[in-house]
Design a protein around this motif. Structure first.
Motif, PDB file in Angstrom:
ATOM      1  N   UNK A 109       0.806  -1.220   0.000  1.00  0.00           N
ATOM      2  CA  UNK A 109       0.000   0.000   0.000  1.00  0.00           C
ATOM      3  C   UNK A 109       0.839   1.271   0.000  1.00  0.00           C
ATOM      4  N   UNK A 110       2.146   1.134   0.261  1.00  0.00           N
ATOM      5  CA  UNK A 110       2.976   2.331   0.409  1.00  0.00           C
ATOM      6  C   UNK A 110       4.206   2.286  -0.497  1.00  0.00           C
ATOM      7  N   UNK A 111       4.111   1.563  -1.588  1.00  0.00           N
ATOM      8  CA  UNK A 111       5.230   1.492  -2.513  1.00  0.00           C
ATOM      9  C   UNK A 111       5.417   2.798  -3.268  1.00  0.00           C
ATOM     10  N   UNK A 112       6.496   2.910  -4.017  1.00  0.00           N
ATOM     11  CA  UNK A 112       6.753   4.144  -4.769  1.00  0.00           C
ATOM     12  C   UNK A 112       5.658   4.424  -5.791  1.00  0.00           C
ATOM     13  N   UNK A 113       5.058   5.598  -5.690  1.00  0.00           N
ATOM     14  CA  UNK A 113       4.021   6.007  -6.623  1.00  0.00           C
ATOM     15  C   UNK A 113       2.632   5.489  -6.316  1.00  0.00           C
ATOM     16  N   UNK A 115      -1.032   5.077  -4.894  1.00  0.00           N
ATOM     17  CA  UNK A 115      -2.111   5.934  -4.414  1.00  0.00           C
ATOM     18  C   UNK A 115      -3.119   5.046  -3.693  1.00  0.00           C
ATOM     19  N   UNK A 116      -3.299   5.300  -2.419  1.00  0.00           N
ATOM     20  CA  UNK A 116      -4.160   4.459  -1.578  1.00  0.00           C
ATOM     21  C   UNK A 116      -5.520   5.122  -1.429  1.00  0.00           C
ATOM     22  N   UNK A 117      -6.562   4.385  -1.798  1.00  0.00           N
ATOM     23  CA  UNK A 117      -7.916   4.905  -1.710  1.00  0.00           C
ATOM     24  C   UNK A 117      -8.782   3.950  -0.899  1.00  0.00           C
ATOM     25  N   UNK A 118      -9.519   4.511   0.034  1.00  0.00           N
ATOM     26  CA  UNK A 118     -10.447   3.741   0.840  1.00  0.00           C
ATOM     27  C   UNK A 118     -11.832   3.851   0.222  1.00  0.00           C
ATOM     28  N   UNK A 119     -12.395   2.709  -0.097  1.00  0.00           N
ATOM     29  CA  UNK A 119     -13.704   2.679  -0.759  1.00  0.00           C
ATOM     30  C   UNK A 119     -14.810   2.627   0.285  1.00  0.00           C
ATOM     31  N   UNK A 120     -15.845   3.453   0.141  1.00  0.00           N
ATOM     32  CA  UNK A 120     -16.932   3.468   1.132  1.00  0.00           C
ATOM     33  C   UNK A 120     -17.780   2.202   1.067  1.00  0.00           C
ATOM     34  N   UNK A 133     -13.080  -1.678   2.196  1.00  0.00           N
ATOM     35  CA  UNK A 133     -11.864  -2.192   1.571  1.00  0.00           C
ATOM     36  C   UNK A 133     -11.054  -1.029   1.003  1.00  0.00           C
ATOM     37  N   UNK A 134      -9.820  -1.342   0.610  1.00  0.00           N
ATOM     38  CA  UNK A 134      -8.867  -0.334   0.157  1.00  0.00           C
ATOM     39  C   UNK A 134      -8.363  -0.735  -1.218  1.00  0.00           C
ATOM     40  N   UNK A 135      -8.266   0.216  -2.105  1.00  0.00           N
ATOM     41  CA  UNK A 135      -7.666  -0.026  -3.410  1.00  0.00           C
ATOM     42  C   UNK A 135      -6.376   0.774  -3.522  1.00  0.00           C
ATOM     43  N   UNK A 136      -5.416   0.189  -4.225  1.00  0.00           N
ATOM     44  CA  UNK A 136      -4.119   0.832  -4.426  1.00  0.00           C
ATOM     45  C   UNK A 136      -3.864   0.898  -5.929  1.00  0.00           C
TER      46      UNK A 136
END
Length: 209
Positions: A109-113, A115-120, A133-136
């Protein structure tokens, strides 16, 4: 054995291994990877032991470090196979967390470039958590390859440490053997120097008379 020899190189390798192990331990803690955390902890202890043995001329400690270097290579080969899904292993499994949790590598989730988004959540579903859940997206390098690079670096330095540790143990052993050969460990070295028969010591007295 001077510092310009393999002993100094082994000290340098052990120091780099400590820094790399500490860096890896931090990110494994962040990802709750319990199996790598335990392995890194043992690795740090053994490397410190090998570093101490190299500085203090303790070949037994260096031998322990040498054995562990071989095991450390095997462990990192396993990690590479795990993240590349080789041999029935799967990076999506909870094997590295002992099946205690569903956490994965921190780099996922925190690699170079990335973008971490939390889906409602879907409407009408209420839970104690505000997000389901979370999308990257947008990662420049997938997390499994970052883990593979980490393990590959560990393997490289472990192999170098293994080679130089064998050389240092051999050099220290040869020095101890040569020192023992010249009487360095003889408890009574003075009795073997300048010994002459008593009749030769008395002979000049008879000649003078």
């Amino acid at each position: 054995m001077g510092c310009c020899s393999g002993r100094c190189t082994l000290i340098f390798i052990c120091t780099l291994q400590l820094l790399l192990a500490l860096e890896r331990q931090v990110f494994d803690f962040l990802g709750y990877q319990w199996a790598p955390i335990l392995a890194n902890f043992v690795h740090i202890i053994i490397v410190i032991l090998g570093l101490f043995g190299t500085i203090q001329y303790r070949p037994r400690y260096i031998v322990v470090y040498t054995v562990w270097a071989a095991l450390w290579v095997a462990w990192n080969v396993f990690i590479i196979c795990f993240y590349l899904d080789v041999g029935g292993l799967s990076k999506d499994s909870d094997l590295l967390t002992f099946n205690i949790s569903a956490h994965h590598s921190w780099w996922s989730e925190h690699g170079p470039g990335c973008v971490r988004r939390e889906m409602p959540q879907a409407p009408g579903i209420r839970t104690t958590e505000s997000h389901s859940y979370i999308t990257v997206m947008g990662c420049l390098l997938d997390y499994q390859y970052i883990e593979v690079v980490h393990s590959g670096t560990q393997i490289l330095f472990a192999l170098l440490g293994f080679v130089y540790a064998c050389y240092v143990v051999s050099a220290i052993t040869e020095e101890e053997d040569s020192f023992d050969f010249i009487g360095g460990f003889d408890p009574f070295p003075l009795y073997h120097v300048n010994e002459k028969p008593s009749h030769l010591l008395l002979k000049p007295m008879y000649l003078s008379t």
